[in-house]
Design an enzyme around this catalytic site. Structure first.
Site, PDB file in Angstrom:
ATOM      1  N   ARG A  63      18.502  -3.534 -25.812  1.00  0.00           N
ATOM      2  CA  ARG A  63      18.062  -2.317 -25.126  1.00  0.00           C
ATOM      3  C   ARG A  63      16.562  -2.113 -25.290  1.00  0.00           C
ATOM      4  O   ARG A  63      15.894  -1.561 -24.415  1.00  0.00           O
ATOM      5  CB  ARG A  63      18.830  -1.099 -25.637  1.00  0.00           C
ATOM      6  CG  ARG A  63      18.352   0.225 -25.032  1.00  0.00           C
ATOM      7  CD  ARG A  63      19.357   1.353 -25.195  1.00  0.00           C
ATOM      8  NE  ARG A  63      19.800   1.501 -26.566  1.00  0.00           N
ATOM      9  CZ  ARG A  63      19.107   2.102 -27.541  1.00  0.00           C
ATOM     10  NH1 ARG A  63      17.905   2.580 -27.290  1.00  0.00           N
ATOM     11  NH2 ARG A  63      19.609   2.213 -28.763  1.00  0.00           N
ATOM     12  N   TYR A 116      13.563   8.094   0.051  1.00  0.00           N
ATOM     13  CA  TYR A 116      14.912   7.593  -0.207  1.00  0.00           C
ATOM     14  C   TYR A 116      15.813   8.747  -0.626  1.00  0.00           C
ATOM     15  O   TYR A 116      15.431   9.596  -1.434  1.00  0.00           O
ATOM     16  CB  TYR A 116      14.837   6.525  -1.288  1.00  0.00           C
ATOM     17  CG  TYR A 116      16.140   5.950  -1.744  1.00  0.00           C
ATOM     18  CD1 TYR A 116      17.114   5.533  -0.839  1.00  0.00           C
ATOM     19  CD2 TYR A 116      16.418   5.806  -3.096  1.00  0.00           C
ATOM     20  CE1 TYR A 116      18.317   5.005  -1.261  1.00  0.00           C
ATOM     21  CE2 TYR A 116      17.608   5.272  -3.540  1.00  0.00           C
ATOM     22  CZ  TYR A 116      18.561   4.878  -2.609  1.00  0.00           C
ATOM     23  OH  TYR A 116      19.742   4.348  -3.053  1.00  0.00           O
ATOM     24  N   ASP A 188       6.247   4.463  -4.693  1.00  0.00           N
ATOM     25  CA  ASP A 188       7.406   3.582  -4.550  1.00  0.00           C
ATOM     26  C   ASP A 188       7.033   2.533  -3.498  1.00  0.00           C
ATOM     27  O   ASP A 188       6.871   2.856  -2.315  1.00  0.00           O
ATOM     28  CB  ASP A 188       8.628   4.385  -4.108  1.00  0.00           C
ATOM     29  CG  ASP A 188       9.892   3.533  -3.989  1.00  0.00           C
ATOM     30  OD1 ASP A 188       9.778   2.300  -3.845  1.00  0.00           O
ATOM     31  OD2 ASP A 188      10.996   4.104  -4.010  1.00  0.00           O
ATOM     32  N   LYS A 213      15.945  -5.166  -3.931  1.00  0.00           N
ATOM     33  CA  LYS A 213      15.622  -5.427  -2.540  1.00  0.00           C
ATOM     34  C   LYS A 213      14.822  -6.725  -2.389  1.00  0.00           C
ATOM     35  O   LYS A 213      15.288  -7.792  -2.754  1.00  0.00           O
ATOM     36  CB  LYS A 213      14.895  -4.225  -1.952  1.00  0.00           C
ATOM     37  CG  LYS A 213      15.526  -2.864  -2.281  1.00  0.00           C
ATOM     38  CD  LYS A 213      16.958  -2.723  -1.816  1.00  0.00           C
ATOM     39  CE  LYS A 213      17.461  -1.290  -1.820  1.00  0.00           C
ATOM     40  NZ  LYS A 213      17.532  -0.620  -3.132  1.00  0.00           N
TER      41      LYS A 213
END
Length: 407
Positions: A63, A116, A188, A213
């Protein structure tokens, strides 16, 4: 010892192949191994203490860090020309990390009006619980941006190209407006990744991506990234993404994105070529009311696109059908068209090898209140296209065949 490469002097494609990837020191493996482990062992208790305290470089728990993910982060930093990067488990993990890095109770965030839908949900529903005020502005209008700033504004957040209306924002000028007032800028850049646009070079403080993406490019891994200066990212990693949010990616997904990035330059060339071809076809189709793609010379933002994108206009576009085609409502006409495609798949997301088509008002932006959708221009007649890597002529033939059902 092999000479280290200076990526500032090398081309984009070379950087995407070699950055972050050295032969594995254990066995000399050329491909970066998948370190599929939750925890790491120490030779001595002293070593463990030094790694946990930061006195010695190393890994303790995935992590907090993993060699496979570190290799990905090195490549991501080269991608955007940043000093460092944080890989996250999803694009929304990156968005959340960036927002919480800069905003606290009592602060104001000015966001792009068309973004988005999941990010819009965070702004509309979640941040108010932290007493963070959020308002929106048209980030394609510099006067609207300047006019939307308040005394307590701490952050401007927008997309390099808005989803799904394909509106560009002048990142350089917006960053100048923000920095003159001591305000941070987060962009973004999922829709226009390098080599299309590099927001950091235009003045942005942080860039976020959904690596799901174009960066991964194969539709088989979920991921995100925050990229910027190391001093900006260190507190985000130590206090937010690894602890508050826990958005560390799995080593296997880091490996998949790392692998996908090696072909990114070639893929983006084909995406851009096919996107321009489809947009050009749609512009001349009698059933199409308007095409949203800044690469077209008819676009009101074409001059800005030429300046920012330098001919790489992207593989994603949107278009509106005309009203009353064969007496149908816009939604029914869109549904009929979508159901007539054979090569494109009806699916959300973008940047896959295959072309994807979707109806924004009922799919990606279906959860956005109708009145807000209308304000943003997301009508029932709007269809979004993510141009894939297929042969251009096959795609155009399929689009012609699909549109024939509306004749």
């Amino acid at each position: 010892m092999k000479r280290k490469l200076d990526f500032s002097k090398l081309g984009f494609g070379t950087g995407m192949i070699h950055a972050g990837q050295e032969p594995d020191p254990s066995y000399g493996a050329l491909a970066t191994p998948i370190y599929q482990t939750s925890t790491f062992c120490f030779d001595t208790a002293e070593e463990g203490g030094e790694i946990f305290s930061g006195e010695r470089a190393g890994y303790a728990y995935t992590r907090g860090g993993n060699p496979t993910t570190t290799a990905l982060e090195q490549k991501l930093s080269i991608l955007e020309g940043g000093e460092a990067a944080i890989a996250t488990a999803s694009g929304m993990g990156a968005v959340g990390g960036a927002l919480l890095a800069y905003a606290k109770a009592g602060d104001h965030i000015l966001r792009g009006r068309c973004i988005y839908s999941c990010t819009e949900h965070v702004f509309r529903e979640n941040l108010s619980k932290f007493n963070i005020e959020v308002t929106s502005a048209d980030f394609s209008d510099l006067e609207a941006v300047a006019g939307g700033i308040k005394e307590n504004t701490k952050l401007l957040y927008f997309e390099s190209m808005s989803n799904p209306m394909m509106e560009l924002s002048d990142i350089r000028e917006i960053s100048r407006i923000a920095h003159d007032r001591g305000i941070k800028v987060v962009v973004d850049n999922t829709f226009t990744p390098p080599p299309e646009i590099r927001p950091l070079s235009l003045g942005a403080d942080l860039v976020v991506h959904s690596t799901t993406k174009y960066i991964n490019g194969h539709g088989d891994a979920i991921g995100g990234a925050i990229i910027g200066a190391k001093e900006e990212l260190d507190p985000i990693r130590s206090g937010i993404t690894t602890k508050l949010l826990g958005t560390t990616p799995s080593p296997f997904n880091s490996y998949l994105v790392l692998r996908g990035m090696q072909t990114m330059e070639l893929r983006m060339q084909r995406h851009c070529e096919n996107g321009f071809a489809i947009a050009s076809f749609l512009e001349g189709n009698p059933h199409v009311k308007r095409v949203y793609y800044p690469g077209l010379s008819s676009s009101p933002q074409h001059a800005l696109a030429e300046r920012m994108m330098k001919g790489n206009y992207g593989g994603i576009l949107a278009f509106e059908l005309k009203d009353g085609i064969r007496g149908m409502k816009a939604f029914d006409a869109c549904k009929k068209l979508l159901n007539s495609f054979t090569i494109p798949s009806i699916a959300v997301s973008l940047g896959d090898p295959g072309t994807l088509v979707e109806h924004a008002a009922s799919m990606t932006h279906g959860a956005v209140p109708a009145e807000e959708r209308e304000r943003e221009g997301i009508t029932d007649a709007l269809i979004r296209v993510s141009a894939g890597l297929e042969d251009k002529e096959d795609l155009l033939a399929d689009f012609r065949a699909a549109f024939s059902v509306l004749d």
